[in-house]
Enzyme design. Structure first.
Site, mmCIF file in Angstrom:
data_model
loop_
_atom_site.group_PDB
_atom_site.id
_atom_site.type_symbol
_atom_site.label_atom_id
_atom_site.label_comp_id
_atom_site.label_asym_id
_atom_site.label_seq_id
_atom_site.Cartn_x
_atom_site.Cartn_y
_atom_site.Cartn_z
ATOM 1 N N HIS A 291 0.873 -1.184 0.000
ATOM 2 C CA HIS A 291 0.000 0.000 0.000
ATOM 3 C C HIS A 291 0.910 1.233 0.000
ATOM 4 O O HIS A 291 2.030 1.186 0.509
ATOM 5 C CB HIS A 291 -0.837 -0.058 1.285
ATOM 6 C CG HIS A 291 -1.906 0.979 1.401
ATOM 7 N ND1 HIS A 291 -1.638 2.268 1.816
ATOM 8 C CD2 HIS A 291 -3.252 0.926 1.201
ATOM 9 C CE1 HIS A 291 -2.778 2.956 1.854
ATOM 10 N NE2 HIS A 291 -3.769 2.162 1.482
ATOM 11 N N ASP A 368 3.098 -4.773 8.101
ATOM 12 C CA ASP A 368 1.872 -3.993 7.952
ATOM 13 C C ASP A 368 0.688 -4.954 8.077
ATOM 14 O O ASP A 368 0.428 -5.761 7.181
ATOM 15 C CB ASP A 368 1.888 -3.304 6.580
ATOM 16 C CG ASP A 368 0.614 -2.513 6.318
ATOM 17 O OD1 ASP A 368 -0.327 -2.592 7.127
ATOM 18 O OD2 ASP A 368 0.573 -1.811 5.287
ATOM 19 N N GLN A 371 -4.412 -5.184 6.732
ATOM 20 C CA GLN A 371 -5.402 -6.074 6.103
ATOM 21 C C GLN A 371 -5.407 -7.472 6.700
ATOM 22 O O GLN A 371 -6.159 -8.325 6.252
ATOM 23 C CB GLN A 371 -5.140 -6.183 4.594
ATOM 24 C CG GLN A 371 -5.330 -4.890 3.841
ATOM 25 C CD GLN A 371 -6.787 -4.423 3.806
ATOM 26 O OE1 GLN A 371 -7.716 -5.200 4.038
ATOM 27 N NE2 GLN A 371 -6.992 -3.155 3.519
ATOM 28 N N LYS A 394 -10.360 -0.922 10.312
ATOM 29 C CA LYS A 394 -10.411 -2.101 9.446
ATOM 30 C C LYS A 394 -10.728 -3.361 10.242
ATOM 31 O O LYS A 394 -10.824 -4.453 9.691
ATOM 32 C CB LYS A 394 -9.082 -2.262 8.713
ATOM 33 C CG LYS A 394 -8.763 -1.056 7.842
ATOM 34 C CD LYS A 394 -8.014 -1.413 6.619
ATOM 35 C CE LYS A 394 -7.380 -0.196 5.985
ATOM 36 N NZ LYS A 394 -8.126 0.285 4.827
ATOM 37 N N CYS A 532 -4.908 2.649 -3.572
ATOM 38 C CA CYS A 532 -3.661 3.141 -2.960
ATOM 39 C C CYS A 532 -2.554 2.100 -3.062
ATOM 40 O O CYS A 532 -1.766 1.908 -2.130
ATOM 41 C CB CYS A 532 -3.866 3.544 -1.504
ATOM 42 S SG CYS A 532 -5.064 4.849 -1.285
HETATM 43 N N1 PLP Z 1 -1.659 -0.772 4.692
HETATM 44 C C1 PLP Z 1 -2.566 -1.477 4.024
HETATM 45 C C2 PLP Z 1 -2.218 -2.847 3.529
HETATM 46 C C3 PLP Z 1 -3.833 -0.951 3.808
HETATM 47 O O1 PLP Z 1 -4.745 -1.669 3.158
HETATM 48 C C4 PLP Z 1 -4.123 0.342 4.297
HETATM 49 C C5 PLP Z 1 -5.449 0.948 4.030
HETATM 50 O O2 PLP Z 1 -6.156 0.571 3.138
HETATM 51 C C6 PLP Z 1 -3.139 1.030 4.997
HETATM 52 C C7 PLP Z 1 -1.917 0.448 5.172
HETATM 53 C C8 PLP Z 1 -3.398 2.392 5.535
HETATM 54 O O3 PLP Z 1 -4.389 2.333 6.516
HETATM 55 P P1 PLP Z 1 -5.006 3.677 7.110
HETATM 56 O O4 PLP Z 1 -5.484 4.478 5.943
HETATM 57 O O5 PLP Z 1 -6.103 3.205 7.990
HETATM 58 O O6 PLP Z 1 -3.922 4.354 7.865
#
Ligand code: PLP
Length: 571
Positions: A291, A368, A371, A394, A532
């Site tokens: 992401h 990370d 997800q 999430k 993203c």
């Molecule tokens: N990392 C991953 C794999 C994501 O899917 C997302 C959001 O879709 C993020 C990071 C960023 O999350 P947030 O926008 O809640 O900070």
């Protein structure tokens, strides 16, 4: 088959289910089919087959009007208070207390559980086999490596999620759906079908109520004042930290830092540890699946400090190529930062192996988990990551709150990234002494109420059982994948053997936003766009996909509607 999920008129009463369950188990090993009349007596399920698995197998007479899946909140335990104001808060929960405070929505014993326990006590000692939600053969052993828990439909008295009672209610999607008020929402005259869970998840009543309760009874700033509400708010906030610690199986609450979300957590590591410990020529490895939140902060740091970023490639199914990763590792590698589940493709990465190889090369590792936490059990100690990040929204919690887990020693040797109140032991005009973690990384007033709401969300998924959630969603994915492949012109993007909950696709002749808006007319919410994660979509030659993403409250009937609507595109 068209099913009205609000029609519970034929839900049998508890005695009738008990009688049917006894009849079934009298002559059964628990894995064969229940008697035909048992099916007749079940509520019309939201599953494709119209069969509710746990109800059939376990005599689970859930009152769908009053499902009562609330969960005990440690913060509301009258025996504990961090306030030093002994008994003040506890007194509010005494038998003399006002009724609204005695009847909190987070009590341990709820009528549904009592009723269910009553039925199940006749069945104790029997291994109850899983009946999957859409009427196919029971799956005794999960096929995905991360589904390492036993079947959620088997009683597990020793499971840590069961808590002191040793009792886990079986997973029943009908019951679960009733906890989510928004799932009853009408969109374009249709009942909402929420398939945008990778963007954000919906919130159960338990979370909504918990946040309201905080503002109605506990709201104060934390850690500072000697008054009653400061004590309640501090207890609630620190109680939530404890829940996160247990959810991730961290070694200590000192390893849990509340932040705004996964994005802020990654930025925190880049701007504190990265600023302090990385130097020109050092290398950071990320994967092609990342992401933007796990790319941009490292790029910013790299251009400031002269670091090099290397990218682990993926194969044509969207799977990390481990051999190529090994070739990237070397003495200059100082950090490996990668996702446990890809938000664009759904790929589940071999996280433990990636961490182990990085550590072997002397690098630190950030995982990370944005997800992953909502789809599978996560154990940071088993994973051995140095940092692990996720966002509350999430995982069925509120927006604006998230978590950075870090190993305690590492956090304490890292400089803070923001300065201000709350994070200091002592301040003079010449010098500031910082708290140890977590305080040193929580400058200023944080998002107290939403941290408490996140605690309630964790209670909720813990009670359902993360293993149960993972297996149920795996069924949904297995159900949806072949059906989608039959849609003419549809190309799935991301076909990894280990996948969680995401079904990205494009369809010949249609723009992704066109498909998104056609589905919206049917009340179906999916994300269409670049998610993203532009680099990984470009790896597959596309700029955007349509991305239905599943959660445990989704059903086979909803997938049927999605697939039928897509077939309709071509007609
Ligand atoms: N990392 C991953 C794999 C994501 O899917 C997302 C959001 O879709 C993020 C990071 C960023 O999350 P947030 O926008 O809640 O900070």
């Amino acid at each position: 088959m068209s099913t009205n999920i609000n029609d519970h008129s034929n839900l049998p009463d508890i005695q009738e289910l008990e009688r049917l369950a006894n009849e079934f188990f009298k002559n059964s090993d628990g894995f064969s089919s229940p008697p035909e009349n048992a099916f007749d007596a079940q509520p019309k399920s939201v599953g494709g087959s119209g069969i509710s698995p746990s109800a059939i197998e376990q005599g689970n007479a859930v009152d769908l009007q009053n499902p009562q899946t609330g969960f005990a909140d440690a913060n509301l335990d009258p025996s504990r208070s961090s306030s030093g104001l002994d008994g003040a808060y506890a007194g509010k929960l005494s038998p003399e207390a006002p009724k609204n405070l005695q009847q909190l929505p987070y009590q341990d014993e709820q009528p549904y559980e009592l009723e269910l326990r009553e039925v199940l006590k006749h069945l104790s000692g029997i291994n109850i086999g899983a009946q999957i939600p859409f009427g196919a053969a029971p799956i005794e052993k999960p096929s995905f490596y991360f589904l390492n828990e036993p079947s959620p439909f088997i009683l597990r008295p020793d499971n840590r999620a069961a808590g002191a009672t040793g009792f886990i209610p079986p997973f029943d999607v009908n019951t679960v759906r009733n906890d989510f008020p928004i799932l009853q929402e009408q969109v374009n005259g249709r009942q909402l079908v929420w398939l945008d869970n990778a963007a954000t998840t919906q919130k159960p009543k338990q979370v909504i109520d918990r946040i309201s309760y905080f503002y109605e009874h506990e709201n104060s700033n934390i850690h500072r004042a000697a008054h009653e509400l400061a004590a309640r708010a501090t207890d609630a906030y620190e109680g939530a930290r404890k829940k996160v610690k247990e959810f991730l199986n961290a070694a200590s609450t000192n390893e849990i830092i509340f932040v705004r979300g996964a994005t802020e957590a990654i930025n925190l590591v880049a701007k504190s540890w990265g600023e302090q410990f990385l130097h020109a020529g050092d290398e950071i490895i990320v994967s092609h699946l990342e992401h933007h939140a796990n790319i941009v902060p490292w790029q910013q740091l790299a251009s400031k400090k002269g670091l090099k970023i290397k990218v682990i490639p993926v194969d044509d199914d969207g799977q990390i190529i481990i051999d190529e990763y090994v070739k990237l590792l070397g003495p200059k590698t100082k950090l490996v930062s990668f996702t446990q589940v890809s938000n664009a493709l759904g790929t589940v990465t071999p996280a433990a192996q990636i961490v182990q190889l990085a550590h072997g090369a002397g690098a630190k590792v950030l995982v990370d988990g944005a997800q992953s936490v909502s789809h599978m059990p996560v154990d940071v100690r088993a994973l051995d990551a140095d940092w692990f990040v996720f966002s509350g929204h999430k995982v069925f919690g509120p927006t604006g709150i998230g978590v950075l887990y870090g190993k305690e020693d590492l956090l304490n040797e890292t400089q803070p990234w923001q300065g201000g109140g709350n994070m200091i032991v002592d301040v003079t005009f010449e010098h500031t002494q910082y708290h140890k973690a977590p305080g040193r990384f929580e400058a200023g007033t944080g998002n107290i109420a939403d941290a408490v709401g996140l605690g309630a969300a964790i209670d909720y998924v813990t009670k359902l059982g993360m293993g149960a959630i993972a297996i149920y969603e795996h069924y949904l994915l297995d159900y949806a994948t072949p059906l989608l492949k039959e849609v003419k012109g549809l190309r799935l993007i991301g076909t990894a053997a280990e996948k969680a909950s995401v079904l990205s696709f494009v369809i010949d002749g249609y723009k992704t936003e066109e498909i998104g808006s056609i589905l919206n007319k049917e009340g179906i919410a999916v994300r269409s766009g670049h998610h993203c994660a532009q680099p990984i979509l470009r790896r597959f030659g596309v700029e955007a996909t349509v991305r239905p993403s599943l959660a445990f409250y989704n059903t086979c009937a909803e997938i049927d509607l999605l697939v039928n609507t897509l077939h309709g595109l071509k007609r």
